[in-house]
Design a protein around this motif. Sequence first.
Motif, PDB file in Angstrom:
ATOM      1  N   PHE A 131       0.796  -1.233   0.000  1.00 33.65           N
ATOM      2  CA  PHE A 131       0.000   0.000   0.000  1.00 33.65           C
ATOM      3  C   PHE A 131       0.836   1.294   0.000  1.00 33.65           C
ATOM      4  N   ASP A 132       2.016   1.259   0.609  1.00 33.27           N
ATOM      5  CA  ASP A 132       2.862   2.451   0.721  1.00 33.27           C
ATOM      6  C   ASP A 132       3.133   3.030  -0.664  1.00 33.27           C
ATOM      7  N   GLY A 133       2.628   4.208  -0.922  1.00 33.64           N
ATOM      8  CA  GLY A 133       2.845   4.898  -2.192  1.00 33.64           C
ATOM      9  C   GLY A 133       1.859   4.485  -3.261  1.00 33.64           C
ATOM     10  N   ALA A 156       6.031  10.081   8.672  1.00 34.37           N
ATOM     11  CA  ALA A 156       6.745   9.604   7.488  1.00 34.37           C
ATOM     12  C   ALA A 156       6.991  10.764   6.532  1.00 34.37           C
ATOM     13  N   MET A 157       8.036  10.616   5.716  1.00 38.04           N
ATOM     14  CA  MET A 157       8.283  11.657   4.695  1.00 38.04           C
ATOM     15  C   MET A 157       7.461  11.322   3.448  1.00 38.04           C
ATOM     16  N   HIS A 158       7.159  12.366   2.679  1.00 38.09           N
ATOM     17  CA  HIS A 158       6.350  12.164   1.456  1.00 38.09           C
ATOM     18  C   HIS A 158       6.733  13.185   0.400  1.00 38.09           C
ATOM     19  N   SER A 216       4.529  -0.398   8.812  1.00 38.07           N
ATOM     20  CA  SER A 216       4.826  -0.146   7.402  1.00 38.07           C
ATOM     21  C   SER A 216       6.329  -0.375   7.191  1.00 38.07           C
ATOM     22  N   HIS A 217       6.745  -0.333   5.916  1.00 34.10           N
ATOM     23  CA  HIS A 217       8.128  -0.721   5.569  1.00 34.10           C
ATOM     24  C   HIS A 217       8.386  -2.122   6.109  1.00 34.10           C
ATOM     25  N   ASN A 218       7.357  -2.961   5.902  1.00 34.25           N
ATOM     26  CA  ASN A 218       7.312  -4.319   6.443  1.00 34.25           C
ATOM     27  C   ASN A 218       6.303  -5.095   5.594  1.00 34.25           C
TER      28      ASN A 218
END
Length: 419
Positions: A98-100, A360-362, A385-387
């Motif tokens: 899902f991230d991004g 988080a950065m975006h 996340s990042h997982n």
Amino acid sequence: MSASAVPARLTDGPRLWADLMTMAGIGALPAGGCCRLSLTDEDRQARDLFAGWCREAGCTVRVDAFGNMFATRPGRAAGAGHVLVGSHLDTQPHGGRFDGVLGVLAGLETVRALNAAGIETERPVTVVNWTNEEGVRFQPGLTGSAGFVGALTAGDEAAITAADGARFFEDLHRTGYAGSAALQIPVAGYYELHIEQGPVLEQAGIAVGVVEGVQGVRWLAVTLTGEDRHAGTTPAGERRDAFMAAARLALDMRTAAALLSPDLRITFGRVTVEPNSTNTVPGRATLAIDLRHSQTALLDRMEGEIRAAVAGLAGSEGVGGTVARLMDVAPVHFDARMQAIIASAAERLGIRTLRLPSGAMHDASNLATVAPAAMIFVPSRGGISHNESEWTEPQHVTEGCEVLAQAVLHHALQPAGPW
Ligand code: HGY
Ligand code: MN
Ligand code: MN
């Protein structure tokens, strides 16, 4: 079309969910996550799939000199500032589904929904995929959006480093996404839907977050130089062990960060030792440090502590060291009017919202330096996340996308003059 003729709900959540799961098949990992590092073949496959879907939706797809992809649905006022909506398709090595990618495909779903409703907007709506948001293969992260806002210069290979020796602009050519430096897109406003990647919305039982801003992020590259020596014959007192120096630095700076501020986040996510042999005392070590805080002054103080600690390793460990900045993205606050557009879109839909900052950065941080920008969050299960186990409920994907589409439509229906 007047706003009153807009259907109560525009988007098709199950269609978006199906797209997400199809995209997750590219770079799929055994435990359910994804690995599509920027400008690898997996990233290229994802880009090709996204471009094909955008063309099927009637968009014109263009690429700029940083490989950013822009899929435009025209509006009545062709020269007006575009309403940009998107995020990134690249992932972490153990990334989730899902991230991004949620923000990119929800942007596409917004276009499909406008098509299905037969809505003609005043402003063009452009869906964007930013290159190398994650910064795994190339540093700095947020590369594509930094190039778009002029913080990086097209073709400047020296400004973009790669841990594996890859060359950013060469890889753009290799993957077929070296676009045009002449491509300029006027931006009326930028919207990004993203998973929260933290626990706040889930703990509050709220489906949609209106993001107030993003904390600052700073990346430092530390190189420590000692001496390769024999593991069996070298007494402790003669060692200039770069790994031991790195370990001391990491533990000392974790303590220093906690003393400076409980909100200061420090991460040593990337470490190398050389020659990386069991029976040789390592003469060289490199560390990448990720610092986060909402106040630049705190980031400055932490960087100062790190620089002083590295200098001190000469005396304590007999190891020399250098510190270089790889990335520095200032804290940003998002546009209040656009936050209000998002909040009222959710209210019309009967969806409760919560205002919160982003840990988080975006890419929205870069866009906010040149145009009004805003973000929408949906909950991450357990804040993870990042997982590979990253997860967001289908219902939250549906609601987040609908709020995004309604906000984008409201903005795109505004008269083409200054906003
Ligand atoms: O690093 C970040 O905060 C983003 O998720 N890439
Ligand atoms: Mn992201
Ligand atoms: Mn990420």
